[in-house]
Each structure stands twice: as C-alpha cells, then as structure tokens.
Design an enzyme around this catalytic site. Structure first.
Site, mmCIF file in Angstrom:
data_model
loop_
_atom_site.group_PDB
_atom_site.id
_atom_site.type_symbol
_atom_site.label_atom_id
_atom_site.label_comp_id
_atom_site.label_asym_id
_atom_site.label_seq_id
_atom_site.Cartn_x
_atom_site.Cartn_y
_atom_site.Cartn_z
ATOM 1 N N ASP A 148 0.857 -1.193 0.000
ATOM 2 C CA ASP A 148 0.000 0.000 0.000
ATOM 3 C C ASP A 148 0.887 1.234 0.000
ATOM 4 O O ASP A 148 1.774 1.362 0.854
ATOM 5 C CB ASP A 148 -0.898 0.025 1.236
ATOM 6 C CG ASP A 148 -1.964 -1.071 1.205
ATOM 7 O OD1 ASP A 148 -1.997 -1.833 0.217
ATOM 8 O OD2 ASP A 148 -2.749 -1.149 2.158
ATOM 9 N N ASP A 169 -15.381 -3.489 -1.204
ATOM 10 C CA ASP A 169 -14.984 -3.459 0.198
ATOM 11 C C ASP A 169 -16.179 -3.135 1.088
ATOM 12 O O ASP A 169 -16.904 -2.160 0.847
ATOM 13 C CB ASP A 169 -13.878 -2.421 0.402
ATOM 14 C CG ASP A 169 -12.679 -2.687 -0.501
ATOM 15 O OD1 ASP A 169 -12.390 -3.872 -0.755
ATOM 16 O OD2 ASP A 169 -12.043 -1.719 -0.956
#
Length: 242
Positions: free
Chosen positions: A8, A130
């Site tokens: 990330d 998500d």
C-alpha cells in the site's frame, strides 16, 4: 489458492492503515521497488499494489511507481486506486499492469465497468468491493454507499471467472483473522467468480481456512510487513498447498 503480497502506497511510502483510516497509519522504512524485488527473489509471481493516495484523491497518483516495478521485476502487478476513465485503464495496461483494480467506480457506474470488462476481457480486471459487513464503502473507504455487496453483484454475476477482491474493512490492518464465514457465503452465492480475500490474515492457518472455503486467492499485507508471515511461507504455501 494464490497467496498474494500487497504493498500500500501513500505519498510514495509503504504504509498500512488500521481499518482503512488514514488517521491511523503505520509507515514502513522500505523502498517500494526494493521490496518488490525481494518479493520476486522469494519466487512469488504476483504483487497487489494499492495507490492509497489515488484512492483518497480520486485520481491516479503512483502509476509511475507501478511502471518502475513492472520494468524492474518480473512480477505480475495488479494496480488500483483512483481509476476513473477508459484512458486510465489503457494507460495502466500499457505501462505494464497485469490487471487493473476497479473499486469506487464499480458502485458509481457499474454499467461503465461492465463495458470495460466486455472490451478488454475479465482477465484484465479485479473488482475491489470493500464492505463494513452491511454496505460497500468507496473513495478509500471514506464514503458509505448504503449498497450491499450482494446488491451490486447483480451487475457482475453473469461474467465467468471474474476476480473479485473483497476486504472486510473491520478486519483490515487488525491482525484479528479474516472473516471466513463472509467468504464462504459469497462463494456459495456467486460460485462462478474468483473470490480473493483481504483483511486480518495473521498466519498460515488463516490461509488454510480461506483455501478450505474455496477462495481463489488471498492478499497478505500487514502480516508480511510485521514479520508474522514471511515471503518464504507464502511461497511454500503456494507451491505445496499446505
């Protein structure tokens, strides 16, 4: 099941967020390209690269970093964060992305995303859906849509072998274990898709559980960065099917 390491990126730095909160981030003193090379040297094939800056701002920020990793390693890199247009998709594929990860736009304009899948093929995309357990969250998990994952799937369930990366954001970055029952349920409802788990993975036992319920893949981030799982463990898991 494929165990996939994740990086990330926020402002050119490797980070991990706690439950997707930008105010609760951990920074790691690692060079992204060097870390990607370590992943390749371990014998792994895939890398999940998340542009958190792009997810937060709504436009791609770290495409050049993805390109550099694709050029300097043999990894199959999937890339997501801030993708909005067909031109974005074409550009990322030309720059070396193996797959393009589409998140917020799946909710905002699912018909458009379906048109891209029809044009470029299912193998070129990963849908990032998500959830907080009730509804999907978008724009770097900052916006609650009020739409459930199951509701949205009506647009995509006709595609065969479409890769869908689903993160339970309540688990992400917590090291509390993945939401195995959620993935079991999704696989049961939509068996034609390739479900990839993300969030909360702590150890090889978690990987075994996810494999047992039928996950196509699993993304591992924090556990790798914290040393709870090693790259060698992922390689052994992928090779031996433990």
């Amino acid at each position: 099941m494929i165990a996939i390491p994740a990086i990330d990126i926020l402002d050119m730095q490797i980070v991990r967020l706690y439950q997707g909160k930008y105010t609760e981030q951990t920074n790691y003193d690692l060079d992204p390209v060097h870390y990607a090379r370590k992943i390749e040297e371990s014998g792994l094939e895939y890398l999940h690269l998340v542009d958190l800056s792009g997810a937060r701002t709504g436009q791609i920020v770290h495409a050049e970093l993805m390109k550099e990793i694709a050029l300097k390693t043999g990894l199959k890199v999937d890339f997501g964060g801030g993708i909005k247009t067909r031109e974005d998709v074409v550009s990322l594929l030309e720059m070396g992305a193996n797959q393009v990860v589409i998140g917020s736009l799946c909710v905002r304009d699912p018909e458009l995303v379906c048109s891209w899948i029809n044009e470029f093929g299912t193998k070129r995309f990963i849908l990032a859906l998500d959830t907080d357990g009730t509804s999907l969250k978008i724009h770097g998990w900052q916006e609650n849509t009020g739409i459930s994952l199951e509701e949205l799937m009506r647009y995509f369930e006709s595609f065969k072998a479409l890769t869908i990366l689903t993160t339970d954001i309540r688990k992400d970055g917590t090291g509390s274990g993945p939401n195995v029952p959620m993935y079991r349920s999704l696989i049961g409802k939509f068996p034609n898709q390739r479900w990839v788990a993300s969030g909360g993975v702590r150890n090889s036992s978690d990987l075994q559980e996810l494999r047992a319920v039928g996950c196509y893949g699993c993304v591992v981030g924090k556990a790798l960065l914290e040393g709870d799982i090693t790259l060698a463990t992922l390689k052994f898991f992928n090779d031996a099917g433990v």
